[in-house]
Structure formats: C-alpha cells, structure tokens
Design an enzyme around this catalytic site. Sequence first.
Site, PDB file in Angstrom:
ATOM      1  N   ARG A  69       0.816  -1.202   0.000  1.00  0.00           N
ATOM      2  CA  ARG A  69       0.000   0.000   0.000  1.00  0.00           C
ATOM      3  C   ARG A  69       0.857   1.263   0.000  1.00  0.00           C
ATOM      4  O   ARG A  69       1.801   1.374   0.750  1.00  0.00           O
ATOM      5  CB  ARG A  69      -0.870   0.002   1.259  1.00  0.00           C
ATOM      6  CG  ARG A  69      -2.305   0.226   0.965  1.00  0.00           C
ATOM      7  CD  ARG A  69      -3.055   0.384   2.261  1.00  0.00           C
ATOM      8  NE  ARG A  69      -3.922   1.530   2.086  1.00  0.00           N
ATOM      9  CZ  ARG A  69      -5.033   1.471   1.380  1.00  0.00           C
ATOM     10  NH1 ARG A  69      -5.418   0.343   0.841  1.00  0.00           N
ATOM     11  NH2 ARG A  69      -5.762   2.551   1.210  1.00  0.00           N
ATOM     12  N   ASP A  70       0.512   2.192  -0.844  1.00  0.00           N
ATOM     13  CA  ASP A  70       1.213   3.481  -0.865  1.00  0.00           C
ATOM     14  C   ASP A  70       2.709   3.379  -1.112  1.00  0.00           C
ATOM     15  O   ASP A  70       3.450   4.302  -0.822  1.00  0.00           O
ATOM     16  CB  ASP A  70       1.003   4.248   0.438  1.00  0.00           C
ATOM     17  CG  ASP A  70      -0.422   4.756   0.537  1.00  0.00           C
ATOM     18  OD1 ASP A  70      -1.096   4.776  -0.523  1.00  0.00           O
ATOM     19  OD2 ASP A  70      -0.836   5.123   1.630  1.00  0.00           O
ATOM     20  N   LEU A  71       3.136   2.222  -1.591  1.00  0.00           N
ATOM     21  CA  LEU A  71       4.586   2.099  -1.766  1.00  0.00           C
ATOM     22  C   LEU A  71       5.020   2.306  -3.207  1.00  0.00           C
ATOM     23  O   LEU A  71       5.848   3.140  -3.520  1.00  0.00           O
ATOM     24  CB  LEU A  71       5.054   0.711  -1.314  1.00  0.00           C
ATOM     25  CG  LEU A  71       5.000   0.473   0.179  1.00  0.00           C
ATOM     26  CD1 LEU A  71       5.707  -0.827   0.488  1.00  0.00           C
ATOM     27  CD2 LEU A  71       5.666   1.610   0.931  1.00  0.00           C
TER      28      LEU A  71
END
Lengths: 113, 464
Positions: A69-71
């Site tokens: 996530r969000d990476l």
Amino acid sequence: MKHLRAINQKARRIDDHVASQTDDVVALQGPPQGQQRPHVPMGCSLVFSPGWEVDSAGGTAGLCQPVERDLYDCYITCYWPAQVPDHLNNYPDWTAKCAAATKDWRNIDLVFP
Amino acid sequence: MNQYRLGEFHPFGGGRFLYLVPSAGIFELDDACRAVLSRLEKGEASREELAAIAGPDVVDELHQAHAITTNGFSPQLQQPPADFPLQTLVMNLTNQCNLSCQYCYEFGEDKVATPDGKPKFMDFETARQSVDYLLTSSEGRRAIHITFFGGETLMNFPLLKQVVDYASKKAAEQARAIDFSLTTNATLLTPAIIDYLSENRIGVTVSMDGAKESHDQFRVFANGRGSYDIIEPRVRALIKQHKTRPITARVTMTSQAMDVLGTYKHLKHDLGFHEVGFAPVTTSPNRLYSINESGLDSVLDQFRSLADEYRDHALRGKHHGFSNVSDTLAELHQGVSKSHPCGAGLGLVGVGPSGDIAPCHRFVDSDDHKLGHVSTGLDRARVSDFLGRGHINTKTDCSTCWARPVCAGGCHHEAYVRYGDTGHPNLHYCDWIRGWTGTCLEIYAAIVEHNPSFLQHFADRKAA
Ligand code: SF4
Ligand code: SF4
C-alpha cells in the site's frame, strides 16, 4: 503564452516566469486553466499504481495487498515522503520484476533494510 | 492612458522570430503579434487600439516578454555577485617562446606584459599554489578546468605533467571533476608528448594560420624562417594519435592572411582538425597587419559563405567544424545575456609564471592589470575596478545596440590595446559583430524550422 512561442532556453525561462506570475495554482484533479501545458498526472488513479485507493477500473477489487500500500507509486513518481525503498541508491531494482503493474504487482519484492 | 511602443529586439527569419534585448530570449511570433508590432513601427499606440487589432491577450503577452513597453526603458542587467566562483584557470607555464610571431600580444609591438625581473618559467611551488587557489575559489562547482598556456606551453612540459598529477589527485579527493587543455604552436610535439596528452584527455588547440603561405607570414622562428614545415608532420601525428578529445585549430587573421575559406579547407580537410576557429589579430590600427574596414567586410563575406555551409550541414544533422558558428549558436540557444564580454576576472583568471593573477591569459605579467597573487588571493578593489569598467551598463555607446547580449562591448584586451582602457567598447568591430550575430540568428532560424533536434548539441555546450 499562446501567441509567442518560446524558442531558445532563455525564452522558455521567460515563459515559465510569466506563467508563474499569471497562472493560478492548479490542483491535481483539475485540467490546467488558461493555456494548455503538458500536464503529467502524478500519483493519481489515471494510471494503475498498486497501492492507491482505487484500482484501474475505479473500484477497489484490484487493489494490492496492504504491504505494498502506498509504496509502489511513491517509489517511482510521487513526492510523498513515505518510507519506501529508494530507487536512486539502494534499491534500483526493486520493481525490476514488475513489467506491467496491472499484472505483475505481486512480484514487487519485500525489502528488509 | 498607457501608450505602448516597441521594446528592444532584433527581428529575424523574415520577421517570424524576435531576438529580445537585453533578455536574449528568442520567440516565434504568430500573425496577431506581427500585426501589433507593425502597427507600433509607425509610432506609439494605446492599449485600446492594439487590442482592437489583435485582442488584449496578444498585447499582454508581448508586454510580458518586453517586446513592447509602456515606459521605454529596458531592464538593466545586474552586477554579478562579488564572490563569483572561479571555473577556469589559465596557467602560463612560461612566458618564453621558440617562435617570434610579429603580432604576438605577449612579445609583439602591442604587448601589455611587463615581464622584466619576473621568472620566465613557472616553478612547481607556484603551480601548486595556483591549483590550490583554483580549488578553493571554485567552491560549489563540480567541474573545473585548467588551461595551459604560454609563451610556448610545451617549453615547460615537465611542469605540465606535475600539475596534471597534482590537480587530478586533489580534485579526486574532493570528488570533483577537473579537465585540462592546452594551446601550443605545435613545434615541440613529439610522439611521447602526444601519447601523454591523449592518455590524460588533455584537449589541444594549435595556433596555426592556414596553409604554408599564410602561416609563414607571421609564425616564424627568430631567424625569420617560417614554422609551417616543422609543424605540419607534428600536427598530422597529433590528429592521428590523439583520439580522446577534439583537436582544434585557432587562426589569427591579419591583413596578409584573410583567406578564410582556403584556410578552413586546408585545416579541416587537408590536416583533419575537428574544429577551426578564427579571430582577427588584436593590434593598434596603424600596424601593417591590422585589418582595415574593407578587409573586415571581405572577411565577413567569407565567414558568411562558410556559415552557409555550416547551415547546410546542420540541416542534414551533420557536424561542421567552423567553431565560430557553433560558439555563437550555443550562446544564442542558451540565451546568454552578458553583463561582461567574457569570463575574464569572473569565472576565469590567468596566472603568470610569477604567480600573479591577471584577468585572463592575455594580461598575464602586466603590472597594470594584476588582480592579485595565487598565494594571497584577489585584491578585491582591483577586481571591482576591472569588472566595473567592463560592465555593459557603463558602456553608453552600447546601450542601444541589439547585439549587446552577446557582445557586451567585446574583449577587454582588445579594448586596452586599441583605446588604452579595458572598459572601452570595441567600436571598430560593431558592424562586424552585428553582421555576424545577425548571420548566426538566420542560421538559428533555419535550424529551428527544419531540424530543431540539432539544437540539442548546444544545450550543454559551454557558451564562452
Ligand atoms: S561594442 Fe558595438 S557591437 Fe558590441 S555591444 Fe557595443 S555597440 Fe554593440
Ligand atoms: S575575450 Fe579578451 S579579455 Fe576576455 S578572456 Fe578572451 S582575451 Fe581575455
């Protein structure tokens, strides 16, 4: 500018300067107002980026696993100061196995610093 | 109500392009802009009138770019910062030379140097201090340059090698890039020296005035014998063996050697130089070899035919070795607008064998122009006097000239030799400068129109 086309490097700087004085701040989601300039959608759901809140179809079914996530997008395009493997120095190959993000996002490796 | 009038610019490319002064921005105009400008050629006009011709946004854009103005003043260029970081150090390894070129600015009739009582060869201690001085004065720059100069540079080749070793080591310690180049008359080149220069990526410029006949006019040994026959095989060997950097020729034009086309052909095609640059001799006007006005016209005509050749090459994406065009195009493409004609005393200094710092290599060893010493640094008062005189804002003759962003009054040394003041504009060259800049702008327009990707070559080329 619409009627004067900047040709050399200095003219482009003048153009940018004039634009910065006259253009309003343009939010990511809105089309640029006034003159059309190249606009790169950075970190928005127009491009498939595992980790963002909606998938390529605009739903949530294709979202990636929490650990990514969000990476992924922070890694490549986003200014968001998330703790991601940095692609400049230490993990240049982090996404090497992910040729097409829509298909291969599972191949994005975990890294343990 | 605001009255508009024309700003300062030079139109080119059949009126399609503007070179703005003093910003040096180049813009292409659409028909609406052209309509406004041609109205203003007839005299001032009100905003309403202009807006009626082309719409208010056209008026605004032209005004924002300073192509039209309401107050008649052009923006003034600022002073460069007092601690402008050094980039290039020209190191005169020796003031001795094995040739006796009559026009030489170091020893010839118009010399400014006062070498009496000063060392003839630089020693390693002075050279080391010069390198240290360059490194500390260039803080913040990643890449720096040392240019070796003379006299005849190769008469002190052992020192050159020591400096390359020392400076490379020091720069590496600071993780900075340093590169070297030298200017030589080529008489002392040997295969071993050539190998060394190639291995160490040292750029080489050969002072050479063309084929035997023109070269031997002035480039002679003390006994009057010409040097062409000595250097020809050496130059060929240099161009053949030295492959790591382009080898360039620099031609000094005189009244007896004004055959630009023949000289270019010989140096580029017979000998194989990568680039050839030309500069008229610096001299007081009464010297026999000084080029008079009609001579300059003929030189400009030849420059133009060579420049046309350059343009045709560029449109086909090919390199052409006439470096006067490349240098000017680089400045035009980057939009250089100079407060000073060159980097002398700013990003560049010359250092003589004694360690005295001069504005550039041409002022080395001149007491009148000394700016400091490598052991103690610059004398700020002298530097600001030199730069103050040289600033374009102080040259009233230039204040209405459209070529001033590139010329800025021209070479300080030329000015000193002609007028006795480094800050005097070189008015004897104005027609030449404007003619040449205009020619290069036309070439620029042709490239923009037919092969714009060629301009990429100039994006990073160092503009003077
Ligand atoms: S010296 Fe002549 S060409 Fe150069 S800027 Fe001054 S007026 Fe223009
Ligand atoms: S243009 Fe003249 S003053 Fe400037 S560096 Fe060259 S020789 Fe020196």
